[in-house]
Design a protein around this motif. Structure first.
Motif, PDB file in Angstrom:
ATOM      1  N   THR A   1      -1.402  12.034   4.623  1.00 56.49           N
ATOM      2  CA  THR A   1      -2.277  11.917   3.460  1.00 56.49           C
ATOM      3  C   THR A   1      -1.588  11.064   2.414  1.00 56.49           C
ATOM      4  OG1 THR A   1      -1.372  13.950   2.515  1.00 56.49           O
ATOM      5  CG2 THR A   1      -3.343  14.155   3.868  1.00 56.49           C
ATOM      6  N   THR A   2      -2.360  10.370   1.624  1.00 51.84           N
ATOM      7  CA  THR A   2      -1.783   9.482   0.619  1.00 51.84           C
ATOM      8  C   THR A   2      -0.922  10.275  -0.359  1.00 51.84           C
ATOM      9  OG1 THR A   2      -3.673   8.003   0.796  1.00 51.84           O
ATOM     10  CG2 THR A   2      -2.280   7.771  -1.148  1.00 51.84           C
ATOM     11  N   SER A   3       0.320   9.839  -0.525  1.00 55.32           N
ATOM     12  CA  SER A   3       1.271  10.489  -1.423  1.00 55.32           C
ATOM     13  C   SER A   3       1.935   9.425  -2.275  1.00 55.32           C
ATOM     14  CB  SER A   3       2.311  11.284  -0.621  1.00 55.32           C
ATOM     15  OG  SER A   3       1.685  12.245   0.208  1.00 55.32           O
ATOM     16  N   TYR A   4       2.864   9.879  -3.164  1.00 56.95           N
ATOM     17  CA  TYR A   4       3.405   8.950  -4.149  1.00 56.95           C
ATOM     18  C   TYR A   4       4.892   9.223  -4.376  1.00 56.95           C
ATOM     19  CZ  TYR A   4      -1.579   8.579  -4.783  1.00 56.95           C
ATOM     20  OH  TYR A   4      -2.918   8.416  -4.550  1.00 56.95           O
ATOM     21  N   ILE A   5       5.684   8.178  -4.261  1.00 55.49           N
ATOM     22  CA  ILE A   5       7.119   8.295  -4.532  1.00 55.49           C
ATOM     23  C   ILE A   5       7.333   8.303  -6.038  1.00 55.49           C
ATOM     24  CG2 ILE A   5       9.363   7.139  -4.333  1.00 55.49           C
ATOM     25  CD1 ILE A   5       8.421   5.990  -1.668  1.00 55.49           C
ATOM     26  N   VAL A   6       8.158   9.247  -6.500  1.00 52.81           N
ATOM     27  CA  VAL A   6       8.422   9.363  -7.932  1.00 52.81           C
ATOM     28  C   VAL A   6       9.917   9.283  -8.257  1.00 52.81           C
ATOM     29  CG1 VAL A   6       6.310  10.648  -8.396  1.00 52.81           C
ATOM     30  CG2 VAL A   6       8.404  11.883  -7.779  1.00 52.81           C
ATOM     31  N   GLY A   7      10.791   9.208  -7.235  1.00 53.93           N
ATOM     32  CA  GLY A   7      12.218   9.125  -7.535  1.00 53.93           C
ATOM     33  C   GLY A   7      13.050   8.930  -6.281  1.00 53.93           C
ATOM     34  N   TYR A   8      14.313   8.512  -6.502  1.00 50.83           N
ATOM     35  CA  TYR A   8      15.261   8.277  -5.415  1.00 50.83           C
ATOM     36  C   TYR A   8      16.624   8.852  -5.802  1.00 50.83           C
ATOM     37  CZ  TYR A   8      11.778   4.633  -4.431  1.00 50.83           C
ATOM     38  OH  TYR A   8      10.602   3.946  -4.208  1.00 50.83           O
TER      39      TYR A   8
ATOM     40  N   GLY B   1       3.962   6.023  -9.847  1.00 54.07           N
ATOM     41  CA  GLY B   1       4.430   6.306  -8.492  1.00 54.07           C
ATOM     42  C   GLY B   1       4.199   5.124  -7.570  1.00 54.07           C
ATOM     43  N   VAL B   2       4.809   5.202  -6.381  1.00 59.74           N
ATOM     44  CA  VAL B   2       4.620   4.201  -5.334  1.00 59.74           C
ATOM     45  C   VAL B   2       3.755   4.824  -4.251  1.00 59.74           C
ATOM     46  CG1 VAL B   2       5.743   2.736  -3.625  1.00 59.74           C
ATOM     47  CG2 VAL B   2       6.872   3.180  -5.820  1.00 59.74           C
ATOM     48  N   ALA B   3       2.598   4.250  -3.994  1.00 58.32           N
ATOM     49  CA  ALA B   3       1.657   4.810  -3.029  1.00 58.32           C
ATOM     50  C   ALA B   3       2.172   4.619  -1.607  1.00 58.32           C
ATOM     51  CB  ALA B   3       0.286   4.166  -3.187  1.00 58.32           C
ATOM     52  N   ILE B   4       2.167   5.709  -0.832  1.00 66.96           N
ATOM     53  CA  ILE B   4       2.627   5.662   0.561  1.00 66.96           C
ATOM     54  C   ILE B   4       1.725   6.543   1.412  1.00 66.96           C
ATOM     55  CG2 ILE B   4       5.048   5.176   0.000  1.00 66.96           C
ATOM     56  CD1 ILE B   4       5.574   8.202   0.398  1.00 66.96           C
ATOM     57  N   GLY B   5       1.822   6.346   2.739  1.00 68.22           N
ATOM     58  CA  GLY B   5       1.102   7.192   3.687  1.00 68.22           C
ATOM     59  C   GLY B   5      -0.404   7.053   3.559  1.00 68.22           C
TER      60      GLY B   5
ATOM     61  N   SER C   1       5.393  13.110  -4.379  1.00 70.06           N
ATOM     62  CA  SER C   1       4.392  13.997  -4.978  1.00 70.06           C
ATOM     63  C   SER C   1       3.031  13.709  -4.364  1.00 70.06           C
ATOM     64  CB  SER C   1       4.330  13.780  -6.489  1.00 70.06           C
ATOM     65  OG  SER C   1       3.253  14.503  -7.061  1.00 70.06           O
ATOM     66  N   SER C   2       2.227  14.766  -4.230  1.00 68.96           N
ATOM     67  CA  SER C   2       0.860  14.577  -3.740  1.00 68.96           C
ATOM     68  C   SER C   2      -0.119  14.337  -4.877  1.00 68.96           C
ATOM     69  CB  SER C   2       0.423  15.819  -2.942  1.00 68.96           C
ATOM     70  OG  SER C   2       0.422  16.967  -3.784  1.00 68.96           O
ATOM     71  N   THR C   3       0.370  14.457  -6.100  1.00 70.91           N
ATOM     72  CA  THR C   3      -0.499  14.244  -7.261  1.00 70.91           C
ATOM     73  C   THR C   3      -0.662  12.759  -7.530  1.00 70.91           C
ATOM     74  OG1 THR C   3       0.279  16.311  -8.237  1.00 70.91           O
ATOM     75  CG2 THR C   3      -0.838  14.753  -9.701  1.00 70.91           C
ATOM     76  N   ARG C   4      -1.887  12.320  -7.583  1.00 67.44           N
ATOM     77  CA  ARG C   4      -2.147  10.895  -7.801  1.00 67.44           C
ATOM     78  C   ARG C   4      -1.806  10.537  -9.242  1.00 67.44           C
ATOM     79  NH1 ARG C   4      -6.693   7.287  -9.002  1.00 67.44           N
ATOM     80  NH2 ARG C   4      -6.570   5.449  -7.647  1.00 67.44           N
TER      81      ARG C   4
ATOM     82  N   TYR D   1      -0.727   5.385 -12.700  1.00 70.45           N
ATOM     83  CA  TYR D   1      -0.270   4.016 -12.501  1.00 70.45           C
ATOM     84  C   TYR D   1       0.501   3.912 -11.186  1.00 70.45           C
ATOM     85  CZ  TYR D   1      -1.072   4.181 -17.537  1.00 70.45           C
ATOM     86  OH  TYR D   1      -1.633   4.376 -18.772  1.00 70.45           O
ATOM     87  N   LEU D   2       0.426   2.741 -10.568  1.00 67.20           N
ATOM     88  CA  LEU D   2       1.164   2.475  -9.335  1.00 67.20           C
ATOM     89  C   LEU D   2       2.194   1.382  -9.579  1.00 67.20           C
ATOM     90  CD1 LEU D   2      -1.613   2.622  -6.589  1.00 67.20           C
ATOM     91  CD2 LEU D   2      -0.009   4.408  -7.302  1.00 67.20           C
ATOM     92  N   SER D   3       3.352   1.528  -8.921  1.00 70.77           N
ATOM     93  CA  SER D   3       4.484   0.643  -9.153  1.00 70.77           C
ATOM     94  C   SER D   3       4.682  -0.329  -7.997  1.00 70.77           C
ATOM     95  CB  SER D   3       5.762   1.475  -9.346  1.00 70.77           C
ATOM     96  OG  SER D   3       6.904   0.646  -9.396  1.00 70.77           O
ATOM     97  N   SER D   4       5.208  -1.521  -8.331  1.00 71.51           N
ATOM     98  CA  SER D   4       5.594  -2.541  -7.354  1.00 71.51           C
ATOM     99  C   SER D   4       6.815  -3.276  -7.889  1.00 71.51           C
ATOM    100  CB  SER D   4       4.442  -3.520  -7.092  1.00 71.51           C
ATOM    101  OG  SER D   4       3.327  -2.861  -6.529  1.00 71.51           O
ATOM    102  N   VAL D   5       7.276  -4.269  -7.127  1.00 70.41           N
ATOM    103  CA  VAL D   5       8.467  -5.042  -7.503  1.00 70.41           C
ATOM    104  C   VAL D   5       8.098  -6.508  -7.638  1.00 70.41           C
ATOM    105  CG1 VAL D   5      10.756  -5.803  -6.755  1.00 70.41           C
ATOM    106  CG2 VAL D   5      10.074  -3.426  -6.441  1.00 70.41           C
ATOM    107  N   PHE D   6       8.594  -7.123  -8.703  1.00 69.32           N
ATOM    108  CA  PHE D   6       8.445  -8.555  -8.943  1.00 69.32           C
ATOM    109  C   PHE D   6       9.823  -9.184  -8.776  1.00 69.32           C
ATOM    110  CE2 PHE D   6       5.605 -11.723 -11.105  1.00 69.32           C
ATOM    111  CZ  PHE D   6       6.470 -12.794 -11.058  1.00 69.32           C
ATOM    112  N   LEU D   7       9.937 -10.133  -7.858  1.00 68.46           N
ATOM    113  CA  LEU D   7      11.224 -10.766  -7.562  1.00 68.46           C
ATOM    114  C   LEU D   7      11.204 -12.226  -7.974  1.00 68.46           C
ATOM    115  CD1 LEU D   7      14.033 -10.948  -6.204  1.00 68.46           C
ATOM    116  CD2 LEU D   7      12.836 -11.401  -4.062  1.00 68.46           C
TER     117      LEU D   7
END
Length: 919
Positions: free
Chosen positions: A54-61, A122-126, A160-163, A166-172
């Motif tokens: 299910t769609t989840s979200y990365i919030v930390g490393y 968060g970063v959207a995954i799954g 986190s499963s909470t949507r 905002y969604l995060s990405s990387v600009f290089l």
């Protein structure tokens, strides 16, 4: 009624407990290696984990890694990795995934720390996203550093499963070019516009405003600073600036409110110092090449069509734009711990220095062969061998007759006719060699650089001299003019100390007259000076130096600190530009500080010595200070005197030993951390702690040392083989023979969504800083895949065969074999592979207390609800019992029934009886 209340409350409590426990709301993905053992140095190994369905979200490393074992770690997301359930060779980003959609989401190196994304980001995954797998890529520079049980390096990814909103990405942003030699500052500029169909230099069109929140820089050893800007209506807005030599972490954007608009121009500048190079430096992925990368994390609204899409920019800045770049901003203050990961490390204990015996033999054994030690001007430790270098004055004493009124040395005294440089064994104190006869007039400071060159200052000659280890009979480089004191670029006046950094830059404490610090390039060319040049030039300012007497530099070379002798304070500067960072004046110094030195083991401390009190009765002691705040944590001194006799100089060995030289009685003391294993005791207890050198003494003080890995070899760039890509999409369980060329290993810090071509420019890879393998700094930068800058580039194309499938055998370390003779894994194992981590493998460590509290509160809430419900039901029953007779009584009244009637009295008694029970 009771069921209506209890059921939803129970469900609510259960959901709360599950969410706190990580069963529903938050999870931790343990992404780590399953005990791999690399077969060769500079090997890149990947391992993939399936992301939630299910769609989840990365919030930390949170990294679980050490630079002692791993050079760098990258985390990618893929729709389909090369292999599932087994580690595999992956020399660049194109070999991380089976298709070209790899996307970097996190990077670690040089003991950088973890990070938490901002709230509601968060970063959207799954689920239905392209990120179906997380892949960790590790670069092992030295296979011998991995233990027999294999390596389990990885990262805990907080999910986190909470949507989020905002969604995060990387600009290089990446640049390339050629760097000419012998230049103190060479700039490589990048610029791009990502607006709509007119975007130039960008891989994606930027059609909405984006909000940066963290940035990271990367280059190789020559880079001094990387800075990025937003250009909006000719106004330059800083995104961030940092040194690539610091921990490879994502740092917060200085201004959290900045926004990049679609119409903005983005620009970045990478600055390099090539004064130590004799040839042009190309851009590429090897240690001899350079890189230029600035990338930042940003967020957009979760419903934005561009959400989750990364952007890359490789546009060259025009000459007009390059000319308009602002002056570089000062680097942010770095306290040595920012960006570092301390998840597994306790703060180091304060070293308690105690005098130990030195050498192991009795002085009667003649281990110093009768050499008479005079006033100790300087002491240094060879960074590789650990040998102790003592720069002493023999029979000469600095007195009134030594110098004239204009600081001219009395040449009638002649050179010192004995060896003034003694080289001692750090363990036994035995004299290994000596030299310097008839070369010096008034020895003062000494240091040994990474290449073994010996640098000295002679206040009589007013010079700084370099002696090559191949020829100690004459200096290979002399700064200053012989016997001529002055204050210009070509003269010193009684220079007190000299320091040489790992890049070869020379720093001189031009102490007794000019009261300044002077910086030179490795060839001896003047760069800049700071401090004060004496009251004859201008009024004295608050932070002017008064006899800068000693220099020391921290391990990552971001702070050059000066012992401001007569002001009794320590001033620390940015060595690149001479900008003052901190001023510390501990009252315990009693107005004077003669020498300082950063501790090496343990790190985080500084040592200092003051001088005799004004009465000359003694009292000089040593100090252990907190490295950054310079607060005194401990004091130490020889025993039994409990003080020094005019301590003049100090040095710290690679094993943590502290050496202090005196000019009062011509002695050298050594101290050691009392928690460490003490040095062997002298056989003659009468002379424990001292060794006579004719009429003088030598003694020893320590803290602990640790080795470092050799600098890694840089890989070359690679482009994927199309046939290999197709083959590996169906090869998850198939053993493949492989030959891997170590020279082609790379770390790619860009998305591979666009086709790899030979005209693409290099992206983030970090080579190790060029230091001696024996130096105490083991942190290194990161590496990356780099393609040719032009058609004439000498970066070779990828010739590596298909990456190998690596089976993981339970309880047996995985060996990734890059030798074609041993690379066939068809018979390695017949068992199924096992994974190292798992999506629900570990709840958040902070949730245990939360689970307990939620359980307790829910239980208490249920009890309250049950009690209140029972009370309500009981009272309701009383209402019913009272209500029937009361209604009848009211009915009799309406029928004009006489109050004295029998029926009326009976009903009245029933109502009274129910009232007595309470309502």
């Amino acid at each position: 009624m009771l069921r209506i209340i209890l059921i939803p409350c129970t469900v609510l409590c259960i959901l709360s407990i599950c969410k706190a426990a990580g069963i529903h709301g938050k999870h931790v993905l343990e992404l780590k290696m399953p005990g791999v053992r690399p077969k060769q140095n500079d090997q890149y190994i990947c391992f993939a984990e399936k992301l939630p369905s299910t769609t989840s979200y990365i919030v930390g490393y949170q990294p679980n890694a050490s630079s002692h074992t791993v050079h760098h770690m990258l985390v990618f997301t893929c729709t389909l990795p090369r292999l599932v359930g087994r580690p595999y060779d992956c020399v660049n980003a194109a070999r991380v995934c089976a298709t070209q959609e790899s996307k970097i989401i996190y990077a670690w190196g040089r003991d950088a720390g973890g990070m938490r994304l901002p709230k509601d980001v968060g970063v959207a995954i799954g689920g239905d996203t392209e990120a179906q797998y997380a892949v960790v890529q590790l670069h092992y520079t030295d296979k011998s550093l991995v233990g027999p049980d294999g390596d389990h390096t990885g990262v805990d990814i907080d999910i986190s499963s909470t949507r989020p909103r905002y969604l995060s990405s990387v600009f290089l942003m990446g640049g390339a070019g050629r760097l000419p030699p012998h230049k103190a500052a060479v700039n490589i500029d990048v610029a791009c516009s990502c607006h709509g169909a007119r975007h130039t230099g960008c891989t994606e069109s930027l059609d909405t405003a984006i909000h940066p929140f963290a940035f990271r820089v990367h280059a190789h050893s020559l880079a001094t600073q990387i800075t990025a800007y937003i250009i909006r209506r000719r106004k330059w807005i800083l995104i961030g600036t940092q040194s690539p030599q610091r921990p490879q972490a994502f740092y917060p954007i200085p201004d959290p409110d900045i926004t990049v608009l679609p119409t903005d121009i983005l620009a970045a500048r990478c600055t390099y110092n090539t004064t130590g190079k004799s040839h042009t430096v190309n851009f590429g992925s090897t240690r001899q090449d350079e890189m230029c990368n600035f990338y930042f994390m940003f967020y957009v609204g979760a419903n934005d069509p561009s959400a989750g899409r990364g952007v890359e920019c490789f546009g060259d800045a025009s000459p007009e734009l390059s000319a308009a770049f602002p002056d570089p901003p000062p680097l942010p203050f770095f306290n040595g711990t920012e960006g570092h990961h301390h998840h597994h490390h306790e703060p180091p204990a304060v070293p308690h220095l105690k005098m130990v015996s030195w050498p192991t033999k009795s002085p009667s054994a003649g281990v110093l062969q009768g050499v008479e030690l005079g006033q100790v001007g300087g002491v240094a430790v060879h960074p590789v061998t650990g040998h102790v270098y003592v720069f002493h004055r023999g029979p000469r004493v600095w007195g009134k007759e030594s110098f004239g009124f204009a600081n001219d040395f009395n040449r009638a005294l002649g050179p010192i006719a004995v060896d003034t440089v003694l080289v001692l064994d750090p363990t036994t104190g035995k004299l290994l060699t000596s030299w310097g006869k008839n070369l010096f007039y008034m020895p003062h400071g000494i240091t040994v650089d990474d290449k073994g060159n010996v640098w000295v200052t002679d206040v009589g000659l007013h010079q700084v001299m370099k002696f090559s280890p191949d020829d100690l009979s004459k200096p290979s480089l002399a700064l200053g003019t012989r016997f001529e004191p002055d204050d210009d670029q070509f003269h010193f006046c009684k220079p007190a100390d000299v320091l040489v950094d790992s890049a070869g830059f020379i720093y001189v404490a031009d102490g007794y007259c000019n009261q300044r610090v002077v910086k030179f390039d490795p060839s001896g060319k003047y760069i800049l000076a700071w401090g004060a040049r004496g009251a004859v030039h201008r009024p004295r300012m608050k932070h002017d130096l008064r006899v800068p007497h000693a220099l020391t530099m921290n391990a990552d070379e971001t702070r050059l600190c000066v012992a401001d002798r007569e002001n009794g304070r320590i001033l620390c500067y940015d060595p690149s530009i001479g900008r003052l960072r901190t001023v510390s004046t501990p009252p315990e110094f009693n107005g004077q500080v003669y020498s300082i030195a950063f501790s090496q083991n343990p790190a985080g401390f500084m040592y200092a010595v003051n001088f005799d009190d004004p009465t000359g009765s003694g009292g000089a002691i040593g100090f252990t200070l907190e490295e950054h705040k310079k607060t005194v944590l401990a004091t130490w001194a020889p025993v039994p005197a409990k003080h020094f006799s005019r301590p003049h100089t100090m040095a710290v060995g690679k094993d943590g030993s502290v050496y202090v030289g005196e000019i009062g009685q011509g002695r050298l003391w050594k101290f050691q951390d009392s928690k460490m294993k003490a040095a062997p005791q002298a056989q003659d207890e009468a002379v424990v702690g001292a060794i006579n050198i004719a009429s003088d003494h030598v003694v020893k003080f320590t803290g602990a040392g640790q080795g470092t890995a050799s600098p890694p070899q840089e890989p070359s760039s690679a482009s994927p083989d199309a046939a290999t890509t197709v083959a590996l999409q169906t090869a998850a369980s198939t053993s493949v023979s492989v030959t891997t060329d170590a020279a082609s290993s790379t770390e790619l810090l860009t998305s591979s969504s666009q086709p790899s071509t030979t005209s693409s420019k290099p992206v983030d890879t970090s080579p190790a800083k060029a230091t001696s393998p024996a130096l105490p700094t083991s942190s290194t930068s990161q590496k990356v895949t780099v393609a040719a800058v032009s058609s004439t580039s000498d970066v070779p194309p990828d010739t590596s065969p298909t990456p190998s499938a690596i089976d993981h055998i339970p309880s047996v370390p995985v060996v990734i074999d890059a030798d074609p003779e041993h690379s066939s894994l068809a018979s390695a194992t017949e068992g199924s592979a096992t994974t190292a981590g798992g999506f629900f493998s570990k709840p958040s460590s902070a949730n245990a207390g939360v689970v307990f509290m939620m359980t307790f509160l829910c239980s208490a809430l249920l009890l309250i609800i049950v009690f209140a419900t029972l009370q309500f039901c009981r009272k309701n029953k009383r209402h019913q019992r009272r209500g029937e007779p009361l209604q009848k009584l009211i009915g009799l009244t309406h029928r004009n029934e006489r109050p004295g009637g029998s029926e009326f009295k009976k009903l009245q008694q029933e109502v009274s009886s129910s009232d007595s029970e309470g309502f």
